[in-house]
Design an enzyme around this catalytic site. Structure first.
Site, PDB file in Angstrom:
ATOM      1  N   SER A   1      -8.084   1.403   3.264  1.00 42.14           N
ATOM      2  CA  SER A   1      -8.212   0.768   1.969  1.00 42.14           C
ATOM      3  C   SER A   1      -9.586   0.135   2.040  1.00 42.14           C
ATOM      4  CB  SER A   1      -7.355  -0.148   1.283  1.00 42.14           C
ATOM      5  OG  SER A   1      -7.624  -0.765   0.137  1.00 42.14           O
ATOM      6  N   SER A   2     -10.258  -0.185   0.871  1.00 45.56           N
ATOM      7  CA  SER A   2     -11.454  -1.341   0.942  1.00 45.56           C
ATOM      8  C   SER A   2     -10.837  -2.342   0.089  1.00 45.56           C
ATOM      9  CB  SER A   2     -12.453  -0.630   0.201  1.00 45.56           C
ATOM     10  OG  SER A   2     -12.872   0.426   1.026  1.00 45.56           O
TER      11      SER A   2
ATOM     12  N   GLY B   1     -13.575  -1.344  -7.252  1.00 47.36           N
ATOM     13  CA  GLY B   1     -14.770  -0.647  -6.991  1.00 47.36           C
ATOM     14  C   GLY B   1     -14.883   0.373  -6.030  1.00 47.36           C
ATOM     15  N   GLY B   2     -13.632   0.736  -5.326  1.00 50.45           N
ATOM     16  CA  GLY B   2     -13.913   2.013  -4.271  1.00 50.45           C
ATOM     17  C   GLY B   2     -14.537   1.112  -3.004  1.00 50.45           C
TER      18      GLY B   2
ATOM     19  N   THR C   1      -9.043   1.185  -9.859  1.00 54.00           N
ATOM     20  CA  THR C   1      -8.525  -0.232  -9.145  1.00 54.00           C
ATOM     21  C   THR C   1      -8.808  -1.638 -10.087  1.00 54.00           C
ATOM     22  OG1 THR C   1      -9.093   0.769  -7.055  1.00 54.00           O
ATOM     23  CG2 THR C   1      -8.593  -1.448  -7.026  1.00 54.00           C
TER      24      THR C   1
ATOM     25  N   ARG D   1       0.848  -1.463   0.046  1.00 56.22           N
ATOM     26  CA  ARG D   1      -0.130  -0.007  -0.014  1.00 56.22           C
ATOM     27  C   ARG D   1       0.964   1.167  -0.122  1.00 56.22           C
ATOM     28  NH1 ARG D   1      -5.031   1.755  -1.171  1.00 56.22           N
ATOM     29  NH2 ARG D   1      -6.102   3.161   0.370  1.00 56.22           N
TER      30      ARG D   1
ATOM     31  N   ASN E   1      -6.078   4.277  -7.435  1.00 56.91           N
ATOM     32  CA  ASN E   1      -7.360   4.917  -6.723  1.00 56.91           C
ATOM     33  C   ASN E   1      -8.237   5.619  -8.021  1.00 56.91           C
ATOM     34  OD1 ASN E   1      -9.052   5.662  -4.744  1.00 56.91           O
ATOM     35  ND2 ASN E   1      -8.307   7.787  -4.556  1.00 56.91           N
TER      36      ASN E   1
END
Ligand code: GLY
Length: 555
Positions: free
Chosen positions: A437-438, A457-458, A366, A94, A386
């Site tokens: 993050s997701s 997909g955020g 992403t 990350r 992002n």
């Protein structure tokens, strides 16, 4: 005389317990968001590489041919399973906040968030983790040299790839920002315009950057000529990177988070991703209900309510584990979930507190890929820069499109980011900190087999994984995991977002009658890539999300 036959139950038990058995045939399987990436990865498998080598190749090719989704200027999470000993780990590549970043970086003098500052241009870029993660993956888990695994990406960067409709949509969306920065405009546009379909995008500077990585390993990116160019380019355009930011960057090996749902073993992303915790929390909550005994409408209401509660905890508690103490054990404890569901009512929505919505992205940024090789090694990787085309900034002479992952921090606790997500103190900006993050690369194991899946997909990534895992629990195959219509709730904004057709007109009316606010989306979202390996036979299958143009192939 007949030979004694082994006790069948013992045989079945062994099948379940063994970490991996050799596949019956073939090289393996790959599902990714771009056919060129899937093909390049399969070539590496057939050339003697393992899943970890192929993971380097697929990530690097995606960086070239899907520049709007991920890249060498971004980061990600690689969930690994090594078949020889069952070892599982999450590589945390990350991005980190630059050392000169501070809590109020994106606020004006009166304490208001400056619109766009955390999304556009070099000030929005965290320190990239993908190059270090690929070097780490190759050195510790692969068996081929980077020169070999990066070769397909180097060739595609130099010779070019054809523009397709999706590229054009993404470039159109970010056109104004791409035009701002000459190196980005030259790399991704044609005379300042969206390139025509079939136009060839060549990226010679990126090819050179990948060659440096291939020859020198991580130092080829984080030290020396390239690092100097990155820092000089960022600073000249108003950014705050320093040479030390790059030199200090480290990949971290983290223990994945684990949970269970109806006999299925879930292994997923650990912080600084919220993905695994939120997914397991939602599943733990759902496990308190006998879902089959409810009507389809009630099931949708229940799913929304468990999403609301898990995303609330995300906002409240989660951040970078190296900076904040988080009650992870509690958040994924089934008993805690029992408390969460206590105030769910079947006849009424639970209001989240009101907050203004952010500017929601289409959820097309992403990327994700899944790999299983012939030995049973597995990789589930979700990578990001992002927003589409990240910050839209390329440091001259590098070919590296920088991320805008700084927007995943809470610019000001309580203020929504581009995904409408709010965060708390735990996700406030600090020098060297990783933003929450997701991304949710995941393995799901049952007695019959193992699935490898994930999606871009955020903020909606995690609820997409929930739909996929529930489809698997219902006995469906990969096509249904990736294809099932999607709806989503993330606590704030207090609204159900849903794809066209995901809720019937009648269901929409009934959900509104329960007190839910609906936010219909104009388009579908996500791009899930899923593989499945049957236990015992090693038979492989997979599916690439019909919403995207990816490919899932078994060879
Ligand atoms: N940038 C999307 C995420 O990490 O969740």
């Amino acid at each position: 005389m007949t030979r004694p036959r082994p006790f069948p139950w013992l045989f079945l038990l062994l099948l379940f317990l063994l970490p991996g058995l050799p596949a019956a045939q073939g090289q393996g399987a790959i599902a990714s968001a771009h056919p060129l990436a899937t093909e390049a990865g399969l070539d590496i498998l057939s050339g003697g590489g393992n899943a970890f080598d192929a993971a380097v190749t697929v990530a690097a090719v995606l960086a070239v041919v899907e520049p709007y989704s991920s890249g060498m200027g971004g980061g990600g999470f690689w969930l690994l399973h090594r078949a020889s000993d069952g070892y599982e780990v999450m590589l945390d590549g990350r991005e980190r906040a630059p050392l000169a970043a501070h809590r109020d970086l994106y606020l004006d003098d009166s304490g208001e968030v400056v619109p766009g500052l955390s999304v556009n241009g070099p000030l929005s870029a965290g320190i990239p983790g993908q190059p270090a993660a690929l070097a780490h993956l190759a050195a510790r888990y692969g068996r081929l040299p980077l020169a070999q695994t990066l070769a397909p990406a180097i060739r595609l960067a130099r010779e070019g790839f054809p523009v397709d409709a999706h590229y054009r949509r993404m470039a159109e969306w970010r056109l104004e920002q791409l035009r701002r920065w000459p190196a980005a405009s030259a790399q991704f546009l044609a005379a300042g315009e969206v390139p025509l379909p079939g136009a060839i995008i060549k990226q010679p500077d990126l090819a050179e950057t990948l060659e440096r990585l291939a020859e020198q390993g991580r130092d080829g990116f984080y030290r020396g000529t390239l690092a100097e160019r990155l820092v000089a380019g960022v600073q000249a355009a108003g950014g705050i990177w320093k040479a030390q930011d790059l030199a200090d960057y480290q990949v971290v090996e983290r223990k994945p988070v684990r949970g269970e749902y109806r006999g299925m073993k879930i292994t997923s992303a650990a912080p600084p991703s919220s993905g695994g915790i939120v997914l397991i929390s939602m599943l733990n909550q759902l496990a308190r209900f006998d879902l089959e005994s409810y009507s389809p409408l009630q099931r949708k209401h229940l799913l929304v309510e468990v999403m609301r509660r898990a995303y609330r905890d995300r906002a409240e508690y989660l951040g970078d584990p190296d900076f904040v103490d988080m009650p992870v054990v509690r958040l994924i404890d089934p008993d805690y979930a029992a408390g969460l569901v206590r105030d769910i009512q079947l006849d009424a929505a639970t209001p989240s507190r009101h907050t203004p919505a952010g500017e929601h992205g289409e959820g097309q940024d992403t990327t994700h890929y899944s790999i299983i090789d012939a030995e049973g090694n597995r990789v589930s990787a979700t990578l990001s820069i992002n927003y589409p085309f990240g910050s839209c900034f390329v440091a001259p002479g590098t070919g590296v499109l920088l991320n805008d992952e700084m927007d995943d921090f809470s610019a000001r606790p309580g203020t929504p980011n581009v995904y409408g997500l709010v965060g708390g103190e735990a996700n406030a900006i600090a020098p060297g900190k990783r933003m929450l993050s997701s991304m949710t690369p995941t393995f799901v194991e049952t007695g019959r087999g193992v699935a490898v899946l994930g999606t871009p997909g955020g903020s909606r990534i995690i609820s997409m994984l929930l739909h996929g895992v529930l489809a698997m629990a219902e006995g469906e195959g990969p096509g249904e995991w990736v294809g099932r219509p999607r709806y989503h709730h993330q606590y704030l904004p207090d609204a159900i977002q849903f794809e066209p057709g995901a809720l019937s007109a009648g269901e929409q009316q009934q959900l509104q009658a329960l007190g839910h606010r609906l936010e219909p989306l104009d388009s579908t979202y996500g791009n899930m890539q899923a593989l499945y390996r049957e236990r015992g036979t090693g038979r492989l299958s997979g599916a690439s999300d019909p919403r995207g143009m990816g490919s899932a192939r078994v060879e």
